[in-house]
Design a protein around this motif. Structure first.
Motif, PDB file in Angstrom:
ATOM      1  N   ARG A 149       0.830  -1.207   0.000  1.00 32.99           N
ATOM      2  CA  ARG A 149       0.000   0.000   0.000  1.00 32.99           C
ATOM      3  C   ARG A 149       0.865   1.259   0.000  1.00 32.99           C
ATOM      4  N   GLY A 150       2.104   1.139  -0.439  1.00 31.21           N
ATOM      5  CA  GLY A 150       3.009   2.274  -0.409  1.00 31.21           C
ATOM      6  C   GLY A 150       3.111   3.048  -1.698  1.00 31.21           C
ATOM      7  N   GLY A 151       2.453   2.571  -2.755  1.00 31.14           N
ATOM      8  CA  GLY A 151       2.482   3.254  -4.042  1.00 31.14           C
ATOM      9  C   GLY A 151       1.176   3.970  -4.317  1.00 31.14           C
ATOM     10  N   PRO A 152       0.951   4.410  -5.541  1.00 31.04           N
ATOM     11  CA  PRO A 152      -0.290   5.113  -5.889  1.00 31.04           C
ATOM     12  C   PRO A 152      -1.513   4.209  -5.748  1.00 31.04           C
ATOM     13  N   VAL A 153      -2.541   4.731  -5.112  1.00 30.11           N
ATOM     14  CA  VAL A 153      -3.765   3.962  -4.927  1.00 30.11           C
ATOM     15  C   VAL A 153      -4.462   3.702  -6.264  1.00 30.11           C
ATOM     16  N   ALA A 154      -4.126   4.486  -7.278  1.00 34.90           N
ATOM     17  CA  ALA A 154      -4.770   4.354  -8.590  1.00 34.90           C
ATOM     18  C   ALA A 154      -4.559   2.989  -9.224  1.00 34.90           C
ATOM     19  N   ARG A 155      -3.539   2.249  -8.772  1.00 33.82           N
ATOM     20  CA  ARG A 155      -3.331   0.925  -9.373  1.00 33.82           C
ATOM     21  C   ARG A 155      -4.467  -0.032  -9.047  1.00 33.82           C
ATOM     22  N   TRP A 182     -14.183   8.448  -5.213  1.00 33.31           N
ATOM     23  CA  TRP A 182     -13.064   7.751  -5.849  1.00 33.31           C
ATOM     24  C   TRP A 182     -12.461   8.609  -6.962  1.00 33.31           C
ATOM     25  N   GLY A 183     -13.280   9.284  -7.715  1.00 32.87           N
ATOM     26  CA  GLY A 183     -12.760  10.161  -8.753  1.00 32.87           C
ATOM     27  C   GLY A 183     -11.911  11.279  -8.169  1.00 32.87           C
ATOM     28  N   GLU A 184     -12.340  11.827  -7.043  1.00 30.97           N
ATOM     29  CA  GLU A 184     -11.539  12.854  -6.378  1.00 30.97           C
ATOM     30  C   GLU A 184     -10.203  12.283  -5.916  1.00 30.97           C
ATOM     31  N   THR A 185     -10.231  11.062  -5.401  1.00 32.43           N
ATOM     32  CA  THR A 185      -8.998  10.409  -4.961  1.00 32.43           C
ATOM     33  C   THR A 185      -8.001  10.287  -6.110  1.00 32.43           C
ATOM     34  N   LEU A 186      -8.473   9.879  -7.258  1.00 36.49           N
ATOM     35  CA  LEU A 186      -7.581   9.679  -8.401  1.00 36.49           C
ATOM     36  C   LEU A 186      -6.945  10.979  -8.883  1.00 36.49           C
ATOM     37  N   GLY A 187      -7.577  12.105  -8.578  1.00 40.91           N
ATOM     38  CA  GLY A 187      -7.044  13.383  -9.019  1.00 40.91           C
ATOM     39  C   GLY A 187      -6.092  14.043  -8.034  1.00 40.91           C
ATOM     40  N   LEU A 188      -5.801  13.406  -6.911  1.00 39.01           N
ATOM     41  CA  LEU A 188      -4.946  14.002  -5.889  1.00 39.01           C
ATOM     42  C   LEU A 188      -3.476  14.004  -6.310  1.00 39.01           C
ATOM     43  N   PRO A 189      -2.702  14.991  -5.851  1.00 34.06           N
ATOM     44  CA  PRO A 189      -1.251  14.971  -6.113  1.00 34.06           C
ATOM     45  C   PRO A 189      -0.615  13.783  -5.416  1.00 34.06           C
ATOM     46  N   ARG A 260      -4.911  11.631   0.592  1.00 36.29           N
ATOM     47  CA  ARG A 260      -4.589  10.324   0.002  1.00 36.29           C
ATOM     48  C   ARG A 260      -4.916   9.199   0.979  1.00 36.29           C
ATOM     49  N   GLY A 261      -4.711   9.443   2.266  1.00 41.51           N
ATOM     50  CA  GLY A 261      -5.074   8.435   3.264  1.00 41.51           C
ATOM     51  C   GLY A 261      -6.562   8.148   3.259  1.00 41.51           C
ATOM     52  N   ALA A 265      -8.399   4.600   2.565  1.00 49.82           N
ATOM     53  CA  ALA A 265      -9.467   4.045   3.393  1.00 49.82           C
ATOM     54  C   ALA A 265     -10.658   3.641   2.529  1.00 49.82           C
ATOM     55  N   LEU A 266     -11.010   4.501   1.571  1.00 48.92           N
ATOM     56  CA  LEU A 266     -12.115   4.173   0.666  1.00 48.92           C
ATOM     57  C   LEU A 266     -11.778   2.935  -0.156  1.00 48.92           C
ATOM     58  N   CYS A 267     -10.565   2.891  -0.691  1.00 47.63           N
ATOM     59  CA  CYS A 267     -10.125   1.740  -1.485  1.00 47.63           C
ATOM     60  C   CYS A 267     -10.197   0.455  -0.659  1.00 47.63           C
ATOM     61  N   PHE A 268      -9.627   0.479   0.553  1.00 48.73           N
ATOM     62  CA  PHE A 268      -9.692  -0.706   1.420  1.00 48.73           C
ATOM     63  C   PHE A 268     -11.139  -1.105   1.663  1.00 48.73           C
TER      64      PHE A 268
END
Length: 299
Positions: A149-155, A182-189, A260-261, A265-268
């Motif tokens: 879980r240390g890389g981009p959540v987008a994967r 989720w769309g907002e998450t993908l757009g984060l720096p 990003r955290g 959390a949403l992804c998990f």
């Protein structure tokens, strides 16, 4: 609620007799000690108490051996610098007796997991777990293994969108809100700093309590280095709106990492609910649904 049933289709066959054979063959000094299954809410390892003072941890899948290897190498190096108790490895076993993975023996830690024995003082625990996350993050990460879980959540985009679709079909999820979040998450720096140490799986089942007080962090199977964001997901997996800011204050992260955290959390939550729903693991599915609910309150 903990279960003795197999959770995954590719689980290894594990029982007390196997544990006794492995211990007797590889660690004869402990031969003859009683072996008793520990009912656990965990999904990656089976646990058996060995005598009064030890516990044996066996990956449920053969690929889990790396978690044992990494934990035995790194956790003793990190433990002296952490403000909460963590597992102490005593011996590492090799595959054998028909069992196809590394396995470990650890010192027994008293307490119950925070799912079965909830934290009684969440404001205190929020600060304590925040200090733990901050202390771990500050340790030298040179040579540490990458956290899953240390890389981009987008994967995980495909898996998350599949979960949103299927949970929506089940009638258990507001798909519009979940898709927007989720769309907002993908757009984060994204994180562009040096990798830092992460526990990687801060869920109620991986925290121990005694008399309602947080006492230990367990299950370092996801230990690794990377973006610090995923360890802040405890703000949604463990805490709620009344204590979330206390956790953030002590774990000391910037706005982008915090956002990003929330995405982690949403992804998990979505992926775990999708995988464990339908009775496969009711406890973890409940944690996942609660996590999604906490995240989506802001949307």
């Amino acid at each position: 609620m903990p279960s003795t049933a197999k959770i995954h289709a590719d689980e290894l066959d594990i029982d007390a007799a196997l544990v006794s054979r492995l211990v007797t063959k590889q660690f004869p000094r402990w031969a003859g000690l009683p072996v008793t299954q520990v009912l656990s809410s965990g999904t990656d390892n089976a646990m058996y108490r060995l005598g009064d003072d030890m516990v044996v941890r066996l990956p449920r899948r053969s690929r889990g051996g790396r978690q044992i290897d990494d934990g035995h190498h790194w956790v003793p190096r990190l433990a002296p610098h952490l403000p909460l108790a963590v597992p102490t490895p005593l011996a590492k076993g090799a595959p054998g007796a028909g069992y196809a993975s590394s396995w470990g023996v650890y010192r027994w830690l008293d307490g119950d997991n925070a799912y079965d024995a909830p934290i009684a003082e969440p404001a205190v625990a929020a600060r304590e777990l925040g200090w733990f996350v901050a202390a771990l993050r500050q340790l030298d990460a040179t040579g540490g293994p990458p956290s899953f879980r240390g890389g981009p959540v987008a994967r995980h985009d495909d898996a998350v969108r599949t979960a949103i679709r299927d949970l929506g079909t089940d009638g258990t999820l507001d798909t519009a809100r979940a898709t927007a979040a989720w769309g907002e998450t993908l757009g984060l720096p994204q994180w562009d700093g040096a990798p830092v140490w992460l526990h990687g799986d801060l869920l109620p089942g991986n925290l121990l309590t005694a008399h309602g007080r947080l006492t230990a962090v367990i299950d370092f199977g996801s230990l690794g280095v990377g973006d610090p964001a995923c360890d802040t997901m405890a703000a949604w997996t463990v805490f709620d709106s009344a204590t979330r800011d206390l956790f953030r204050e002590t774990c000391d992260v910037d706005d982008a990492t915090w956002a990003r955290g929330r995405g982690w959390a949403l992804c998990f939550g979505l992926m775990a609910d999708h995988y464990y729903r339908g009775g496969r693991h009711p406890a973890l599915a409940a944690v996942a649904r609660r996590t999604v609910s906490e995240v989506l309150r802001g949307y």
